[in-house]
Design an enzyme around this catalytic site. Structure first.
Site, PDB file in Angstrom:
ATOM      1  N   LYS A  80       0.819  -1.223   0.000  1.00 43.97           N
ATOM      2  CA  LYS A  80       0.000   0.000   0.000  1.00 43.97           C
ATOM      3  C   LYS A  80       0.854   1.277   0.000  1.00 43.97           C
ATOM      4  O   LYS A  80       0.426   2.309  -0.524  1.00 43.97           O
ATOM      5  CB  LYS A  80      -0.952   0.014   1.191  1.00 43.97           C
ATOM      6  CG  LYS A  80      -2.068  -1.014   1.095  1.00 43.97           C
ATOM      7  CD  LYS A  80      -3.065  -0.874   2.229  1.00 43.97           C
ATOM      8  CE  LYS A  80      -4.157  -1.923   2.130  1.00 43.97           C
ATOM      9  NZ  LYS A  80      -5.208  -1.736   3.141  1.00 43.97           N
ATOM     10  N   GLY A 120      -1.154  -0.799  15.592  1.00 43.01           N
ATOM     11  CA  GLY A 120      -0.470  -1.090  14.334  1.00 43.01           C
ATOM     12  C   GLY A 120      -0.093   0.186  13.608  1.00 43.01           C
ATOM     13  O   GLY A 120      -0.668   1.257  13.858  1.00 43.01           O
TER      14      GLY A 120
END
Length: 250
Positions: free
Chosen positions: A64, A127
């Site tokens: 990504k 995260g």
């Protein structure tokens, strides 16, 4: 026949390939959706060059962020987030233009917004990958203050060891953007003081397999509101189709 697809590594179970091929069949769209499991982002150019019918791609872990240098332009949201999960491919003659978008932020924001109450003012984001950046952007667009939680000590971030019951009360939205608890490793979850949670806490897990992760179960045991990432996934897939067809999302 037009082609669409997904790049990532490893891919394994892919929601998108089933979703889009079923959509194409049901709506009589002359297209197919293919998984492109590429072991390195350097293989991306080969995918584009060897598939001239390709009109759009989804992007998943770990590309990504890595895919951005290969693109010709970015939407304002993708640029601000620093992560792309949709690519629109436009071909004119021998020229190919690749534009990156982020539909994660659309899916997440529309999915979590109905659950927000007046007391939800601060969020912990578990995260630090591409999806967590979209979650951060989305929460801040909704007026929620955010703080990342990382396994390693980083300036401005919490570590898991630093999360106290007091922080759980203060940052009462918690979004899991890690793979902890994903099938088949369903017996693990982020290390948090779950016993400090109550009905003021909202736990959102980007995972959707299993339906209820251990993270969600442990929060629910103490009264927390929980939601998995399936609706987000459906919403972002819907947004992907819009981007591929030239419809910029507001």
């Amino acid at each position: 026949m037009d082609k669409y697809g997904l790049i990532g590594y490893p891919l394994g179970h892919s929601f998108s390939v089933g979703y889009f091929n079923e959509k194409f069949s049901n709506e009589h769209i002359n297209a197919k959706y293919i998984n492109f499991e590429i072991p390195s982002i350097e293989d991306f150019a080969e995918v584009i060059e060897s598939n001239p019918e390709l009109r759009g791609l989804n992007v998943t872990i770990p590309y990504k962020e890595q895919v951005i240098p290969y693109l010709d332009s970015l939407s304002p949201e993708a640029n601000a987030i620093g992560a792309v999960n949709v690519i629109r491919i436009t071909r004119k003659g021998d020229k190919t233009h690749l534009k990156g978008f982020n539909s994660d932020v659309i899916g997440f924001t529309r999915s979590i917004e109905p659950l927000l109450e007046r007391h939800h003012k601060k969020a912990l984001i578990l995260g630090t990958g591409g999806a967590s950046k979209a979650v951060d952007y989305g929460l801040r667009s909704l007026g929620i203050a955010t703080k990342f939680v990382s396994r390693t000590k980083r300036p401005g971030f919490f570590t898991y060891e630093e999360i106290t019951p007091e922080i759980i009360k203060d940052y009462n939205i918690i979004v899991n953007c890690t793979p902890l608890g994903m099938y088949p490793n369903t017996d693990v979850c982020p290390t948090l003081p779950y016993e400090a949670m109550d009905s003021h806490n909202l736990l959102y897990d980007l995972l959707y397999n299993p339906d209820e992760t251990l993270f969600m179960q442990k929060g629910k045991e103490h009264g927390a509101i929980t939601k998995n990432g399936l609706e987000m996934l459906l919403l972002q897939a819907f947004a992907s189709w819009g981007f591929w067809n030239g419809k910029e999302q507001k």
